[in-house]
Write a protein that holds these residues in place. Sequence first.
Motif, mmCIF file in Angstrom:
data_model
loop_
_atom_site.group_PDB
_atom_site.id
_atom_site.type_symbol
_atom_site.label_atom_id
_atom_site.label_comp_id
_atom_site.label_asym_id
_atom_site.label_seq_id
_atom_site.Cartn_x
_atom_site.Cartn_y
_atom_site.Cartn_z
ATOM 1 N N PHE A 1 0.934 -1.331 0.199
ATOM 2 C CA PHE A 1 -0.088 -0.011 0.214
ATOM 3 C C PHE A 1 0.775 1.225 -0.084
ATOM 4 O O PHE A 1 1.871 1.465 0.918
ATOM 5 N N LEU A 2 0.782 1.972 -1.005
ATOM 6 C CA LEU A 2 1.515 3.356 -1.268
ATOM 7 C C LEU A 2 0.597 4.557 -1.044
ATOM 8 O O LEU A 2 -0.373 4.558 -1.449
ATOM 9 N N LYS A 3 1.212 5.406 -0.145
ATOM 10 C CA LYS A 3 0.593 6.732 -0.206
ATOM 11 C C LYS A 3 0.814 7.747 -1.587
ATOM 12 O O LYS A 3 -0.281 8.102 -1.880
ATOM 13 N N ASP A 4 1.772 7.413 -2.046
ATOM 14 C CA ASP A 4 1.862 7.988 -3.907
ATOM 15 C C ASP A 4 2.479 7.149 -4.442
ATOM 16 O O ASP A 4 3.555 6.530 -4.431
ATOM 17 N N MET A 5 1.961 6.789 -5.641
ATOM 18 C CA MET A 5 2.479 5.703 -6.512
ATOM 19 C C MET A 5 3.619 6.262 -7.212
ATOM 20 O O MET A 5 4.355 5.532 -7.937
ATOM 21 N N ASN A 6 4.021 7.727 -7.085
ATOM 22 C CA ASN A 6 5.355 8.076 -7.589
ATOM 23 C C ASN A 6 6.509 7.475 -6.809
ATOM 24 O O ASN A 6 7.349 7.523 -7.374
ATOM 25 N N ASP A 7 6.176 6.966 -5.739
ATOM 26 C CA ASP A 7 7.288 6.324 -4.777
ATOM 27 C C ASP A 7 7.384 4.692 -5.263
ATOM 28 O O ASP A 7 8.220 4.171 -4.894
ATOM 29 N N PHE A 8 6.561 4.243 -6.408
ATOM 30 C CA PHE A 8 6.594 3.036 -6.712
ATOM 31 C C PHE A 8 7.933 2.463 -7.389
ATOM 32 O O PHE A 8 8.508 1.541 -6.532
ATOM 33 N N PRO B 1 -2.000 4.373 8.201
ATOM 34 C CA PRO B 1 -1.936 4.736 9.665
ATOM 35 C C PRO B 1 -0.565 5.391 9.623
ATOM 36 O O PRO B 1 0.408 5.128 9.188
ATOM 37 N N LYS B 2 -0.746 6.377 10.777
ATOM 38 C CA LYS B 2 0.265 7.439 11.123
ATOM 39 C C LYS B 2 0.906 8.060 10.048
ATOM 40 O O LYS B 2 2.120 8.642 9.960
ATOM 41 N N ASP B 3 0.153 8.328 8.990
ATOM 42 C CA ASP B 3 0.535 9.057 7.685
ATOM 43 C C ASP B 3 1.809 8.364 7.119
ATOM 44 O O ASP B 3 2.693 9.317 6.820
ATOM 45 N N VAL B 4 2.116 7.145 7.245
ATOM 46 C CA VAL B 4 3.215 6.711 6.553
ATOM 47 C C VAL B 4 3.076 6.558 5.178
ATOM 48 O O VAL B 4 2.123 6.925 4.560
ATOM 49 N N ALA B 5 4.283 6.216 4.497
ATOM 50 C CA ALA B 5 4.571 6.455 3.133
ATOM 51 C C ALA B 5 4.006 4.898 2.508
ATOM 52 O O ALA B 5 3.706 4.895 1.369
ATOM 53 N N VAL B 6 4.310 3.794 3.224
ATOM 54 C CA VAL B 6 4.137 2.655 2.562
ATOM 55 C C VAL B 6 3.674 1.636 3.877
ATOM 56 O O VAL B 6 4.135 2.011 5.133
ATOM 57 N N GLU B 7 3.040 0.719 3.634
ATOM 58 C CA GLU B 7 2.513 -0.660 4.466
ATOM 59 C C GLU B 7 2.558 -1.695 3.682
ATOM 60 O O GLU B 7 2.088 -1.631 2.392
ATOM 61 N N ILE B 8 3.003 -2.733 4.191
ATOM 62 C CA ILE B 8 3.166 -4.195 3.219
ATOM 63 C C ILE B 8 2.648 -5.375 4.382
ATOM 64 O O ILE B 8 2.786 -5.392 5.500
ATOM 65 N N GLU B 9 1.935 -6.128 3.379
ATOM 66 C CA GLU B 9 1.436 -7.335 4.342
ATOM 67 C C GLU B 9 1.734 -8.325 3.484
ATOM 68 O O GLU B 9 1.813 -8.454 2.052
ATOM 69 N N CYS B 10 1.497 -9.676 4.106
ATOM 70 C CA CYS B 10 1.856 -11.068 3.074
ATOM 71 C C CYS B 10 1.241 -12.182 3.630
ATOM 72 O O CYS B 10 0.538 -12.052 4.695
ATOM 73 N N VAL B 11 1.186 -13.138 2.775
ATOM 74 C CA VAL B 11 0.764 -14.474 3.137
ATOM 75 C C VAL B 11 1.938 -15.337 2.779
ATOM 76 O O VAL B 11 2.469 -15.234 1.701
ATOM 77 N N ALA B 12 2.223 -16.330 3.821
ATOM 78 C CA ALA B 12 3.372 -17.109 3.795
ATOM 79 C C ALA B 12 3.021 -18.700 3.981
ATOM 80 O O ALA B 12 2.336 -18.710 4.714
ATOM 81 N N SER B 13 3.600 -19.538 3.207
ATOM 82 C CA SER B 13 3.446 -20.849 3.834
ATOM 83 C C SER B 13 4.369 -21.106 4.936
ATOM 84 O O SER B 13 5.265 -20.310 5.163
ATOM 85 N N ASN B 14 4.105 -21.928 5.858
ATOM 86 C CA ASN B 14 4.838 -22.354 7.075
ATOM 87 C C ASN B 14 5.772 -23.704 6.784
ATOM 88 O O ASN B 14 5.527 -24.549 6.208
#
Length: 137
Positions: A90-97, A124-137
């Motif tokens: 999740f990016l606040k600004d796609m120019n940061d891609f 949240p907290k006005d950050v520029a990026v947030e990342i989540e994932c799904v992983a196998s165990n």
Amino acid sequence: MFATRVFSRSMSTLTRVQTAKAPPAIGPYVQAIKVNGMVYTSGSLPAVPETGEIVQGGIVEQTHQCLTNMSEVLKEAGTGLNKVVKTTVFLKDMNDFVAMNEVYSKYFDQHQPARSCVQVARLPKDVAVEIECVASN
């Protein structure tokens, strides 16, 4: 730090994953959940675990911190970045891609999971990026 059984029905057991090596959840959720051999992380913010403060700098520093935090949560869950099957950025600004992608590629150089990347109105907290994932165990 610890994993706690939350819910069990038949063969499925939900296990909370929490480590002090990543920032604590800032709401009524956990850093990750393990179930059926998979790990689902909550969004990783670029906060320094020891202080809870957002890392200083821009998208490069924030992306590094997000991925470092996510890696620590995965380690606590008994897996790692090499077992990630899907990420969402999740990016606040796609120019940061491009800058985010350069950092991201250092964490996922040989192993490249599926990924979505979207620009959002606010994080949240006005950050520029947030990342989540799904992983196998």
